[in-house]
Design an enzyme around this catalytic site. Structure first.
Site, short mmCIF file in Angstrom:
data_model
loop_
_atom_site.label_atom_id
_atom_site.label_comp_id
_atom_site.label_asym_id
_atom_site.label_seq_id
_atom_site.Cartn_x
_atom_site.Cartn_y
_atom_site.Cartn_z
CB THR A 144 -0.95 0.01 1.22
OG1 THR A 144 -1.58 1.28 1.31
CG2 THR A 144 -0.23 -0.27 2.52
CE1 TYR A 181 -4.20 -3.38 4.72
CE2 TYR A 181 -4.14 -1.00 4.55
CZ TYR A 181 -4.09 -2.24 3.95
OH TYR A 181 -3.90 -2.33 2.60
N1 USQ Z 1 -11.55 9.89 4.15
C1 USQ Z 1 -12.45 10.93 4.36
N2 USQ Z 1 -13.76 10.61 4.50
C2 USQ Z 1 -14.23 9.32 4.44
C3 USQ Z 1 -13.30 8.28 4.22
C4 USQ Z 1 -11.96 8.60 4.09
O1 USQ Z 1 -12.08 12.11 4.42
O2 USQ Z 1 -15.43 9.11 4.58
C5 USQ Z 1 -10.12 10.20 3.98
C6 USQ Z 1 -9.23 9.44 4.94
O3 USQ Z 1 -9.15 10.13 6.16
C7 USQ Z 1 -7.93 9.36 4.16
C8 USQ Z 1 -8.37 9.29 2.70
O4 USQ Z 1 -9.73 9.75 2.69
O5 USQ Z 1 -7.19 10.54 4.33
C9 USQ Z 1 -8.31 7.90 2.10
O6 USQ Z 1 -9.08 7.04 2.92
P1 USQ Z 1 -9.54 5.57 2.43
O7 USQ Z 1 -10.45 5.03 3.49
O8 USQ Z 1 -10.03 5.63 1.04
O9 USQ Z 1 -8.15 4.79 2.38
P2 USQ Z 1 -7.31 4.01 3.49
O10 USQ Z 1 -8.00 3.87 4.79
O11 USQ Z 1 -5.95 4.59 3.55
O12 USQ Z 1 -7.22 2.55 2.90
C10 USQ Z 1 -7.53 2.22 1.55
C11 USQ Z 1 -7.73 0.72 1.43
C12 USQ Z 1 -6.42 0.00 1.75
C13 USQ Z 1 -5.31 0.55 0.86
C14 USQ Z 1 -5.21 2.05 1.02
C15 USQ Z 1 -4.22 2.70 0.09
O13 USQ Z 1 -8.77 0.28 2.31
O14 USQ Z 1 -6.58 -1.40 1.57
O15 USQ Z 1 -4.10 -0.04 1.22
O16 USQ Z 1 -6.48 2.64 0.70
S1 USQ Z 1 -3.46 4.13 0.80
O17 USQ Z 1 -4.51 5.00 1.33
O18 USQ Z 1 -2.71 4.81 -0.25
O19 USQ Z 1 -2.62 3.68 1.86
#
Ligand code: USQ
Length: 382
Positions: A144, A181
């Site tokens: 990731t 994670y």
């Molecule tokens: N976010 C919001 N509002 C929401 C959901 C998320 O503002 O309702 C923000 C989060 O705080 C974060 C960003 O959007 O800053 C991305 O959140 P996300 O839930 O899309 O991504 P994340 O939790 O980091 O995890 C997802 C996948 C994971 C993958 C990762 C890639 O679930 O499996 O590894 O994206 S990365 O984010 O580049 O690490």
């Protein structure tokens, strides 16, 4: 190529299985339905009911003529691993078999332990199985972008050339994840790197950003072949969540200031990236790392895009900044490299208005299934 997909039931696993068979590969999928079990336990069911793997393999066979072998079991169990590897004798292993959700890993001690145990033990079992049963096989592992965190310098593709007191050495790029994670993915990378050095494995570690979308080359308007699509706070990724929120009239949940920047990609591009990586294997004794995303956005930009397209479709989309349940930088520098997969031939699908409109129109068909209570429950990370 005989490709064993671990985690074949997941959001990405099943679409990948169809895609690789359509590209002419011989595919088997493995899963223990962990994601389904957790979603039921936490009352965060996907947007629509997804047939189980045996059923989906049957539907895909009738639709395309391609067969997919199915193994149901737990990859933490060595006897099961042994049976799968001996029976299928893979030339490539595509490893998605992890608890994939950052918020779930931060829910409580039990969820944290499950994430740690599952992710590390499965990765270790994969490494030992390759060594014992198919030492020439390549491993393609989904990592990731979150392994890097949000450093105040440019992010390279996996490695950093360091000059220190007049001497030079290439190291894994410094990693500092923002959730447990993401931390397990760092540990996976370390395990793989260690055994690449010990046992000359061929490994590609794909540092993927958040994925969005539900239609792929193979499932267009075939809803019984759609992926397992979560929109809840625990398992839904942000663009998928915003699309569902827009459809049901729930104010888009921008966490904090909304300046958090990540590298995004369409699910179709995930399929291309893993196929390209498998078809162009890493050489023996190499841990090859690619950053897997095609464009970067802030959360605010995503919310504005979804709002604009949603309103064009007649939805009344509002945006609400809410207190950030996560601990993360809300305004930061972000400049990751991502040329490796492009150089191999990746043709990006960008997040255009048309793509968002198509997603919204698809989700509108399932509006009655949306459980608003699952959208936000505020799992605090501190
Ligand atoms: N976010 C919001 N509002 C929401 C959901 C998320 O503002 O309702 C923000 C989060 O705080 C974060 C960003 O959007 O800053 C991305 O959140 P996300 O839930 O899309 O991504 P994340 O939790 O980091 O995890 C997802 C996948 C994971 C993958 C990762 C890639 O679930 O499996 O590894 O994206 S990365 O984010 O580049 O690490």
């Amino acid at each position: 190529m005989r490709i064993l997909i671990l985690g074949g039931d997941g959001y990405l696993g099943w679409p990948t299985a169809m895609h690789l068979t359509a590209a002419g590969h011989d595919v088997a999928v493995v899963d223990n339905y962990l994601r389904r079990r957790i979603c039921t336990e936490e009352n965060v069911e996907p947007l629509f009911i997804v047939p189980d793997l045996h059923e989906r393999a049957k539907i895909w066979k009738a639709d395309s003529g391609y067969g997919i072998q199915v193994f149901i079991g737990d990859l933490m169990d060595w006897e099961f691993v042994e049976r799968v590897f001996k029976e299928f004798d893979p030339e490539a292993i595509l490893h998605y078999a992890e608890q994939p959700a950052a918020p779930y890993s931060m829910l409580n001690r039990q969820a944290a332990m499950l994430t740690l145990e599952n992710n590390l033990k499965v990765t270790a079992n994969v490494i030992f199985a390759v060594r014992e049963f198919c030492p020439k096989a390549q491993i393609v592992k989904i990592g990731t972008m979150g392994e890097y965190g949000t450093p105040n310098i440019d992010i390279e593709e996996g490695w950093l050339e360091v000059e220190h007191k007049g001497r030079q050495q290439k190291f894994l790029y410094p990693r500092q994840a923002g959730s447990l994670y993401h931390t397990t993915k760092i540990m996976d990378t370390d395990l793989l790197w260690f055994y690449v050095r010990m046992w000359n494995l061929k490994v590609t570690d794909l540092m993927q950003g958040p994925v969005y979308g539900l239609t792929t080359y193979e499932n267009e308007s075939k809803e019984n072949l759609y992926p397992f699509f979560n929109y809840d706070e625990l398992f839904g990724t942000v663009i998928n969540r915003f699309v569902v929120q827009a459809v049901v009239g729930y104010p888009l949940t921008v966490y904090g200031k909304g300046g958090q920047t990540r590298g995004y990609l369409n699910i179709k591009d995930t399929l291309q990236c893993v196929r390209l990586s498998l078809e162009n294997p890493a050489p023996e004794g190499e841990l090859r790392i690619f950053n897997q995303f095609v464009e970067t956005f802030t959360v605010n930009e995503l919310a504005e895009k979804v709002q604009k397209v949603g309103n064009q479709l007649g939805l009344k989309v509002t945006i609400k900044k809410i207190e950030n349940p996560r601990l993360e930088a809300e305004e930061h520098y972000y400049n990751p490299a991502h040329t490796g997969l492009m150089d191999m031939g990746l043709e990006p699908h960008l997040l255009t208005d048309e793509v968002l409109a198509q997603m919204l129109e698809t989700v509108i068909q399932y509006r009655d299934n949306i459980n608003e209570e699952a959208i936000f429950r505020g799992v605090k990370w501190d």
